[in-house]
Design an enzyme around this catalytic site. Sequence first.
Site, short mmCIF file in Angstrom:
data_model
loop_
_atom_site.label_atom_id
_atom_site.label_comp_id
_atom_site.label_asym_id
_atom_site.label_seq_id
_atom_site.Cartn_x
_atom_site.Cartn_y
_atom_site.Cartn_z
N CYS A 9 0.81 -1.22 0.00
CA CYS A 9 0.00 0.00 0.00
C CYS A 9 0.84 1.27 0.00
O CYS A 9 0.31 2.37 -0.18
CB CYS A 9 -0.95 0.00 1.19
SG CYS A 9 -2.05 -1.43 1.19
N HIS A 48 -2.51 7.69 7.02
CA HIS A 48 -2.78 6.44 6.32
C HIS A 48 -4.19 5.98 6.66
O HIS A 48 -4.92 5.52 5.77
CB HIS A 48 -1.74 5.39 6.71
CG HIS A 48 -1.81 4.14 5.91
ND1 HIS A 48 -1.75 4.13 4.53
CD2 HIS A 48 -1.95 2.84 6.29
CE1 HIS A 48 -1.85 2.89 4.10
NE2 HIS A 48 -1.97 2.09 5.14
N GLU A 63 -0.93 4.79 14.42
CA GLU A 63 -0.55 6.06 13.78
C GLU A 63 -0.79 7.27 14.68
O GLU A 63 0.11 8.13 14.81
CB GLU A 63 -1.28 6.22 12.45
CG GLU A 63 -0.75 7.36 11.60
CD GLU A 63 -1.35 7.40 10.20
OE1 GLU A 63 -0.92 8.24 9.40
OE2 GLU A 63 -2.26 6.58 9.91
N LYS A 93 -9.40 8.19 3.19
CA LYS A 93 -9.89 6.84 2.93
C LYS A 93 -11.30 6.63 3.46
O LYS A 93 -11.98 5.69 3.04
CB LYS A 93 -8.95 5.81 3.56
CG LYS A 93 -7.62 5.64 2.85
CD LYS A 93 -6.83 4.48 3.45
CE LYS A 93 -5.45 4.32 2.80
NZ LYS A 93 -4.51 5.38 3.20
N HIS A 108 -9.78 2.30 0.35
CA HIS A 108 -8.34 2.09 0.31
C HIS A 108 -7.93 1.64 -1.09
O HIS A 108 -8.24 0.52 -1.51
CB HIS A 108 -7.94 1.06 1.35
CG HIS A 108 -6.48 0.94 1.60
ND1 HIS A 108 -5.52 1.59 0.83
CD2 HIS A 108 -5.77 0.23 2.53
CE1 HIS A 108 -4.32 1.29 1.28
NE2 HIS A 108 -4.45 0.47 2.31
N PHE A 165 1.74 -3.29 3.93
CA PHE A 165 2.04 -4.61 4.45
C PHE A 165 3.52 -4.92 4.23
O PHE A 165 4.08 -4.63 3.17
CB PHE A 165 1.22 -5.67 3.73
CG PHE A 165 -0.23 -5.76 4.15
CD1 PHE A 165 -0.71 -5.04 5.22
CD2 PHE A 165 -1.12 -6.59 3.47
CE1 PHE A 165 -2.05 -5.13 5.61
CE2 PHE A 165 -2.45 -6.69 3.84
CZ PHE A 165 -2.92 -5.96 4.91
#
Length: 415
Positions: A163, A303, A314, A335, A340, A401
């Site tokens: 991502c 994110h 985060e 998002k 996403h 990831f």
Amino acid sequence: MLKRVVVTGLGALTPIGNNTQEYWNSLINGVSGATAITRFDASKCKTQFACELKDFNVADYFDRKEARKHDRYSQYGIVCSDEAIKDAGISPKIDHDRIGVIWSSGIGGIDTFAEEMISFAHGDGTPRFSPFFIPKMIADIAAGHISIKHGFMGPNFATVSACASSANAIVDAFYLIAIGKADIIVCGGSEASINIAGVGGFNAMHAISTRNNDPKTASRPFDKDRDGFVMAEGAGALVLEELEHALRRGAKIYAELAGAGLSADAYHITSPHPDGDGAYKSMKYAITEAGLQINEIEHINTHGTSTPLGDIAEPKAIVRLFGENAYNISINSTKSMTGHLLGAAGAVEAVATVLSIVNGIVPPTINHFTDDPEIDNKLDFTFHTAKKRNINAAISNTFGFGGHNVSMVFKKYNS
């Protein structure tokens, strides 16, 4: 001496707008792109919704013969980069040897791969595949197609970091221009993974929301009842350019990309470090490289995926890095509206961050209903409605990831 790098073109192809202006209008109005899946019969899937593109007609951009040569992720990349290139006013007079393309995808042509494998499985065992199977599937081919179409002969490759892929593409472009290897680089990413393999695979990981009874509120970053991210498709593009080159040709300048930070969690293949160590480091490195002080950051596009663990880590990193100043920063997660976009997320969100600086508006984080006691709710998450704010410096965060972390600092351009 490193050269300054500015943004001179933008492109967006998203579930809430098929061009940059439509995308921005939907962002500031809090529009959700989540709907029931139409690309395949998802009735047997745990998740039956996603953020698909709306009213995107391939025939508007490619003839039938040409369209057959491209996976959907490449189609999206070509269309989106075309918008950014046109927006930047790149003409044939510019030295094309000094124009590069760095284009990314987290997964590449998974649509093509799934179709070919399903066709093979339904056959008699004879390996009959399309001659375009491999060229359509590989993750670098969109970068190749973009360069071929426009004759750009500078640096050309793909970045793959899940991502974080398109954020890495932007950062690589930034560094290559800064050290003088190119004058202009078209960068970004595209993704087209809404198919039985993509949805089924993420369901198996328990990574995506299963809120089938209420798709439009399923992407709930920082909400106590979030249950995973919402898959999305599309593309985002930026044209980065060396400052003096942009000034010489009279290009419009949206903002300056002033610094980048890269780090690894070195912790787990899918889960972030619980204390946000990697995010802390990537933001810190980016601010230092930009030559800024902590208190000069006014906005962070997080994110913020709407996953149970990521949405805790985060904010922890933000509070740890910024201290009391964290509460003065306008934080959001776009998002919540776009879903996403996986490998394309970093570029799509970088476009939003740049437009926030240009327009002095922070888009909202929608779908917040219940505070999570594990998240510092004194932070300003820009819940529900957009906020007007003069922004001189902002961070766009993207994590992937494998523990890949990328933070970019964009600044208002000042000569």
